[in-house]
Design an enzyme around this catalytic site. Structure first.
Site, PDB file in Angstrom:
ATOM      1  N   SER A  86       0.834  -1.211   0.000  1.00 58.79           N
ATOM      2  CA  SER A  86       0.000   0.000   0.000  1.00 58.79           C
ATOM      3  C   SER A  86       0.860   1.249   0.000  1.00 58.79           C
ATOM      4  CB  SER A  86      -0.889  -0.013   1.256  1.00 58.79           C
ATOM      5  OG  SER A  86      -1.460   1.262   1.471  1.00 58.79           O
ATOM      6  N   TYR A 143      -3.719   5.383  -4.130  1.00 51.42           N
ATOM      7  CA  TYR A 143      -4.965   6.142  -4.223  1.00 51.42           C
ATOM      8  C   TYR A 143      -4.637   7.328  -5.121  1.00 51.42           C
ATOM      9  CZ  TYR A 143      -6.570   3.630  -0.049  1.00 51.42           C
ATOM     10  OH  TYR A 143      -6.954   2.666   0.855  1.00 51.42           O
ATOM     11  N   THR A 171      -6.908   1.900  -6.071  1.00 56.08           N
ATOM     12  CA  THR A 171      -8.076   1.669  -5.215  1.00 56.08           C
ATOM     13  C   THR A 171      -9.082   2.791  -5.437  1.00 56.08           C
ATOM     14  OG1 THR A 171      -6.814   0.445  -3.592  1.00 56.08           O
ATOM     15  CG2 THR A 171      -8.859   1.427  -2.831  1.00 56.08           C
ATOM     16  N   LYS A 173      -9.040  -1.759  -7.970  1.00 54.42           N
ATOM     17  CA  LYS A 173      -9.484  -2.410  -6.725  1.00 54.42           C
ATOM     18  C   LYS A 173     -10.666  -1.661  -6.115  1.00 54.42           C
ATOM     19  CE  LYS A 173      -8.006  -3.661  -2.040  1.00 54.42           C
ATOM     20  NZ  LYS A 173      -8.643  -2.718  -1.121  1.00 54.42           N
ATOM     21  N   HIS A 209     -13.694  -3.409   0.338  1.00 59.60           N
ATOM     22  CA  HIS A 209     -12.658  -2.842   1.219  1.00 59.60           C
ATOM     23  C   HIS A 209     -12.753  -3.457   2.625  1.00 59.60           C
ATOM     24  CE1 HIS A 209      -9.784   0.683   0.908  1.00 59.60           C
ATOM     25  NE2 HIS A 209      -9.645   0.370   2.172  1.00 59.60           N
TER      26      HIS A 209
HETATM   27  C1  FNR Z   1      -7.089  -2.196   4.474  1.00 59.60           C
HETATM   28  N1  FNR Z   1      -7.434  -2.177   3.117  1.00 59.60           N
HETATM   29  C2  FNR Z   1      -6.753  -1.315   2.270  1.00 59.60           C
HETATM   30  N2  FNR Z   1      -7.023  -1.334   0.943  1.00 59.60           N
HETATM   31  C3  FNR Z   1      -6.304  -0.540   0.091  1.00 59.60           C
HETATM   32  O1  FNR Z   1      -6.573  -0.583  -1.098  1.00 59.60           O
HETATM   33  N3  FNR Z   1      -5.328   0.274   0.577  1.00 59.60           N
HETATM   34  C4  FNR Z   1      -5.004   0.360   1.890  1.00 59.60           C
HETATM   35  O2  FNR Z   1      -4.100   1.088   2.295  1.00 59.60           O
HETATM   36  C5  FNR Z   1      -5.766  -0.438   2.782  1.00 59.60           C
HETATM   37  N4  FNR Z   1      -5.505  -0.405   4.123  1.00 59.60           N
HETATM   38  C6  FNR Z   1      -6.118  -1.290   4.965  1.00 59.60           C
HETATM   39  C7  FNR Z   1      -5.750  -1.313   6.311  1.00 59.60           C
HETATM   40  C8  FNR Z   1      -6.321  -2.252   7.166  1.00 59.60           C
HETATM   41  C9  FNR Z   1      -5.903  -2.278   8.598  1.00 59.60           C
HETATM   42  C10 FNR Z   1      -7.271  -3.181   6.662  1.00 59.60           C
HETATM   43  C11 FNR Z   1      -7.866  -4.236   7.548  1.00 59.60           C
HETATM   44  C12 FNR Z   1      -7.636  -3.146   5.345  1.00 59.60           C
HETATM   45  C13 FNR Z   1      -8.429  -3.122   2.563  1.00 59.60           C
HETATM   46  C14 FNR Z   1      -7.781  -4.468   2.172  1.00 59.60           C
HETATM   47  O3  FNR Z   1      -6.956  -4.358   1.055  1.00 59.60           O
HETATM   48  C15 FNR Z   1      -8.848  -5.515   1.817  1.00 59.60           C
HETATM   49  O4  FNR Z   1      -9.745  -4.986   0.887  1.00 59.60           O
HETATM   50  C16 FNR Z   1      -9.619  -6.086   2.992  1.00 59.60           C
HETATM   51  O5  FNR Z   1      -8.908  -6.012   4.202  1.00 59.60           O
HETATM   52  C17 FNR Z   1      -9.888  -7.546   2.647  1.00 59.60           C
HETATM   53  O6  FNR Z   1     -10.697  -8.114   3.538  1.00 59.60           O
HETATM   54  P1  FNR Z   1     -10.198  -9.134   4.698  1.00 59.60           P
HETATM   55  O7  FNR Z   1      -9.342 -10.240   4.134  1.00 59.60           O
HETATM   56  O8  FNR Z   1      -9.497  -8.277   5.696  1.00 59.60           O
HETATM   57  O9  FNR Z   1     -11.525  -9.649   5.154  1.00 59.60           O
END
Ligand code: FNR
Length: 358
Positions: free
Chosen positions: A112, A134, A160, A229, A253
């Site tokens: 990320s 982003y 994203t 995404k 997300h």
């Molecule tokens: C995320 N997610 C996320 N997505 C993204 O595109 N950029 C980011 O910086 C973040 N940061 C982030 C931080 C934390 C703490 C979490 C839990 C999630 C979303 C992530 O990529 C993903 O879509 C979900 O976490 C997937 O679901 P599960 O496996 O956690 O259920």
């Protein structure tokens, strides 16, 4: 060994409790939580329960192969690391540990832009990796990040698109969540200017005015394939392909953005139909079991990505913890493939799944 864990998890779901035992409450809730009533967070898991497997027998499968490719890159199993910011919240080794674990496992690490370690230094420890961005209001800064990722060896850029504004995560408000001293987002620091580096909410503010023309701009600005995404609607999947996306990541997300958005797996079949083979489709959200992986692949996903379990593994035992999470899922997948009579992932067809009877 899970040196910091109070409980020894035997599956990915149990990693949540193991992490809760070692991470301060406010941090744990930041990682585990979803937006508002957490309906979408629960739906991600519930969606897998709406399907059943229809196994085949007597096929002589002794050693199922879990390898595949995603955007042409080989992976040892169809499970990738979904992008998440701030891995140092979970463990001091942060993204360094996650990248190294993903490399050892033989899968892709999506880094990320909100990471707590610098792109170039993570890249030095990574195997195959993607870089997630982003769109920032300053396109120049966005492009700087893309160029850094290209120079450091990223294999794809993931854009994203489901964060025009941050979803309301009420636990963070209640806990007045702030970054602990020493945890920053070094890749975004040039953008931050005078903002307080502990103010997560000030840092994580992206351009709300994003449109499909911005995807055109990104696709024409990089030689790397672009993954989009955060797609749920089939119409958007189609538009993303028409505007140059090489892969679609179906995602809500992790239930952290629009609450009451559909579960990812519920959205998958229509997206696969709309994309019609013109791009690869991957999915994240609630994947915790080998059988979840099989269901997603049977419904048309090329691969899946996992989020929170990675941070939970990291919290409990750093690099070894992340590797353990993947090996656990791989072991389950191998057993499930044998039980379904699948010798490799290419043998998965839509007839592997049937709707659960109510
Ligand atoms: C995320 N997610 C996320 N997505 C993204 O595109 N950029 C980011 O910086 C973040 N940061 C982030 C931080 C934390 C703490 C979490 C839990 C999630 C979303 C992530 O990529 C993903 O879509 C979900 O976490 C997937 O679901 P599960 O496996 O956690 O259920």
């Amino acid at each position: 060994m899970d040196e910091r864990a109070a409980v020894t998890p035997v599956n990915l779901l149990e990693y949540e409790a193991a992490a809760r035992a070692v991470v301060p409450q406010g941090l744990f809730e930041f990682i585990a939580g979803g937006a508002e009533d957490e309906v979408s967070l629960r739906e991600n898991r519930a969606a897998f329960g709406r399907w059943r497997l229809l196994p085949r027998v007597m096929r002589g499968v002794t050693e199922p192969a879990t390898a595949t490719t995603v955007l042409g890159q080989p992976v040892s199993l169809p499970v990738l690391v979904s992008p998440m910011g701030l891995h140092r919240l979970a463990h001091a080794d942060g993204e360094y540990a996650t990248a190294a674990a993903a490399k050892a496992v033989g899968t892709i690490f999506c880094l990320s832009c909100a990471a707590s370690c610098a792109v170039e230094q993570v890249a030095a420890r990574a195997g195959g990796w993607w870089f997630q961005i982003y769109l920032m209001d300053d396109r120049g800064l966005t492009l700087d990040l893309v160029r850094r990722a290209e120079a450091a060896g990223a294999a794809a850029i993931s854009l994203t698109v489901d964060v025009p504004v941050r979803g309301r995560r009420e636990a963070d408000e209640r806990n007045r969540f702030a970054l602990p001293p020493g945890t920053t987002m070094p890749n975004l620091l040039s953008r931050v200017g005078d903002a307080d580096p502990a103010d997560y909410f000030a840092l994580a503010k992206w351009d709300a005015a994003i449109t499909w023309a911005d995807l055109d701009w990104l696709v024409s600005s990089t030689r790397l394939p672009v993954v989009v995404k955060g797609i749920l609607a089939p119409e958007d999947a189609r538009l993303a392909v028409e505007h140059g996306a090489k892969a679609i990541q179906v995602s809500n997300h992790g239930g952290r953005q629009l609450d009451s958005a559909v579960g990812s797996l519920d959205a998958l079949p229509a997206v696969v139909e709309a994309v019609d083979g013109m791009a690869e489709v991957v999915l994240d959200g609630g994947v915790r079991r080998g059988t979840d992986v099989l269901k997603a692949l049977a419904l048309g996903a090329r691969a899946v990505l996992i989020g929170r379990p990675v941070l939970y593994g990291l919290a409990t035992a750093g690099e070894a913890g992340v590797a353990r999470v993947f090996e656990m899922l791989r072991q389950e997948l191998v057993i499930d493939m044998m039980l379904c009579g699948l010798e490799d992932l290419g043998a998965i067809t839509p007839s592997l799944v049937v709707p659960a009877l109510r």
